[in-house]
Design a protein around this motif. Structure first.
Motif, PDB file in Angstrom:
ATOM      1  N   TRP A  73       5.750   5.533   0.871  1.00 46.42           N
ATOM      2  CA  TRP A  73       5.748   4.306   1.668  1.00 46.42           C
ATOM      3  C   TRP A  73       7.110   3.616   1.601  1.00 46.42           C
ATOM      4  O   TRP A  73       7.573   3.039   2.594  1.00 46.42           O
ATOM      5  CB  TRP A  73       4.647   3.354   1.205  1.00 46.42           C
ATOM      6  N   ARG A  74       7.734   3.648   0.443  1.00 53.68           N
ATOM      7  CA  ARG A  74       9.075   3.053   0.334  1.00 53.68           C
ATOM      8  C   ARG A  74      10.042   3.757   1.277  1.00 53.68           C
ATOM      9  O   ARG A  74      10.860   3.112   1.951  1.00 53.68           O
ATOM     10  CB  ARG A  74       9.582   3.133  -1.108  1.00 53.68           C
ATOM     11  N   SER A  77       9.235   2.840   4.870  1.00 54.33           N
ATOM     12  CA  SER A  77       9.610   1.469   5.213  1.00 54.33           C
ATOM     13  C   SER A  77      11.069   1.385   5.661  1.00 54.33           C
ATOM     14  O   SER A  77      11.445   0.490   6.431  1.00 54.33           O
ATOM     15  CB  SER A  77       9.373   0.527   4.026  1.00 54.33           C
ATOM     16  N   TYR A  86       6.223  -4.213   5.574  1.00 54.11           N
ATOM     17  CA  TYR A  86       6.149  -3.660   4.221  1.00 54.11           C
ATOM     18  C   TYR A  86       6.683  -4.694   3.234  1.00 54.11           C
ATOM     19  O   TYR A  86       7.802  -5.181   3.367  1.00 54.11           O
ATOM     20  CB  TYR A  86       6.968  -2.374   4.133  1.00 54.11           C
ATOM     21  N   GLU A  87       5.857  -5.031   2.255  1.00 55.95           N
ATOM     22  CA  GLU A  87       6.235  -6.023   1.244  1.00 55.95           C
ATOM     23  C   GLU A  87       5.956  -5.458  -0.154  1.00 55.95           C
ATOM     24  O   GLU A  87       4.799  -5.320  -0.544  1.00 55.95           O
ATOM     25  CB  GLU A  87       5.418  -7.303   1.400  1.00 55.95           C
ATOM     26  N   VAL A 149       1.351  -3.520   3.596  1.00 56.00           N
ATOM     27  CA  VAL A 149       1.836  -3.336   4.965  1.00 56.00           C
ATOM     28  C   VAL A 149       0.861  -3.992   5.933  1.00 56.00           C
ATOM     29  O   VAL A 149      -0.273  -4.316   5.566  1.00 56.00           O
ATOM     30  CB  VAL A 149       1.998  -1.851   5.368  1.00 56.00           C
ATOM     31  N   ALA A 154       1.478  -0.368  11.132  1.00 59.55           N
ATOM     32  CA  ALA A 154       1.940   0.828  10.423  1.00 59.55           C
ATOM     33  C   ALA A 154       1.409   2.091  11.101  1.00 59.55           C
ATOM     34  O   ALA A 154       2.155   3.062  11.296  1.00 59.55           O
ATOM     35  CB  ALA A 154       1.500   0.777   8.967  1.00 59.55           C
TER      36      ALA A 154
END
Length: 387
Positions: A73-74, A77, A86-87, A149, A154
């Motif tokens: 996911w990183r 993003s 994305y946080e 997210v 997404a």
């Protein structure tokens, strides 16, 4: 005559799992089509909170899948548009008393051996992380790997980035098979799509899609509600939840369970979940579920007691009896693969699920052991039928 197309793989489902599988398969060089009877993220994904959690998973195959997804996911993003929101906000799990804190401590220790970062926070340190948190907590654990997210965005961005054919608003009416039983494609209400591989990413309808191909997969819906407050000033910095949420996730109970999960959003509203209950596809509004959520959220963050709730929504999590998703080839039906049954963790587990599916489709080395997720595994006494 129905239209025919020659493809490498057809993916059934345009939620975040199906979109991630399409993205990974396309990046692996395969020709892909995605089919869904509704719009992108029209099912469980669109009703999700967007949780990307490692904090709620005990050591084992699902945690390994979550840790891989956290890394993926990183990377995504950085590649996808910023509107997926994305946080990497991190999670905070709190305990109201010493026995609960002791249990959390043992849980965190087992997770650390798998690569989870879990930092104990004493009672006096909680307010530094969350200034509005109720002061009557015994302590907690900070999980910096937890993230968030916007799930529908997404899914849409993953599918767009895949640059694959998408047939939305078309229900799959049959999984086509050759005389020897192998999969040859699907038939929809509008066309036939021919391919030697079909991926079942149909979420809560995964059992019905499996049955179309002559396979059995005991996917059941597990209903959940979420409250959405009015836009508020920044009040909640992390994803914050009470320790009993971990037990609810792992529970087999069909009865209503609720444990507060509270988080802010970039737009200002605070999201409050989560409930779980097995009531089939009953979409009736449960005032008891909403009342519990509101009370539990106010107990964690007293400032929320005066906030207006603008709306509530619900969704159905695709639940498998042993709490592990079905990912990979179905040994009973050559050419059929499954990517469903993630319950409430599908958004978080989507990229790693897609990586396993892409490896199976291309015959390459999988990023982790797929055996625990085998769709034809024995579900034992828990393998029931419909609700």
């Amino acid at each position: 005559m129905p239209k025919r197309h020659s493809l490498d793989v057809v993916i059934i489902g345009a939620g975040v799992i199906g979109a991630a599988c399409a993205h990974a398969a396309a990046r692996a060089g395969l020709s892909v089509a995605v089919v869904d009877r509704g719009p992108v993220a029209g099912g469980t994904t669109g009703a999700g909170e967007g949780n990307l959690l490692v904090s709620d998973k005990g050591a084992g195959p699902e945690l390994d899948l979550a840790l891989l997804s956290t890394r993926l996911w990183r990377e995504l993003s950085d590649a996808l548009p910023p509107d997926i929101e994305y946080e990497p906000k991190g999670g905070l799990v709190v305990a109201r008393d010493e026995p609960t804190l002791k249990a959390l401590r043992a849980f965190a220790e087992s997770q650390r051996a798998s690569g989870v970062t879990a930092e104990e926070v004493p009672a006096e340190g909680l307010r530094a992380l969350e200034p509005h948190l109720s002061p009557d907590q015994a302590g907690g654990f900070h999980y910096p790997q937890d993230a968030q997210v916007q799930p529908a965005k997404a899914a849409a961005r993953l599918l767009a980035a895949a640059r694959v054919a998408a047939y939305l608003g078309e229900e799959v009416t049959a999984v086509l098979r050759a005389p020897d039983g192998r999969v040859t494609g699907v038939r929809t209400t509008r066309r036939e799509l021919l391919a030697p591989a079909v991926v079942n990413a149909a979420g809560t309808w995964g059992g019905e899609v499996a049955a179309l191909a002559g396979a059995h997969l005991p996917v059941l819906p597990r209903r959940g509600f979420v409250l959405v407050t009015e836009p508020l000033p920044p009040l909640v910095r992390h994803k914050v939840y009470a320790a009993d949420y971990v037990a609810d996730v792992a529970s087999d109970s069909a009865a209503l369970q609720s444990s507060a999960v509270v988080e802010g959003t970039p737009a200002g509203p605070v999201l409050i979940g989560a409930t779980r209950e097995r009531v089939g596809f009953d979409s009736t509004l449960s005032t008891e579920a909403l009342r519990r959520l509101a009370a539990q959220a106010a107990a964690l963050f007293p400032v929320l007691a005066d906030a207006d709730v603008l709306r509530a929504y619900h969704g159905f999590r695709p639940y498998l009896p042993d709490h592990l998703p079905a990912i990979g080839p179905d040994a009973r039906v050559p050419g059929l693969l499954h990517a469903c049954g993630h319950e409430g963790a599908g958004i978080g587990l989507a990229p790693a699920t897609a990586a396993l599916i892409a490896a199976a489709l291309t015959g390459t080395e999988p990023p982790l052991d797929p055996a625990p997720f085998a769709p034809s595994r024995d579900f034992g006494a828990h393998d029931g039928g419909a609700e």
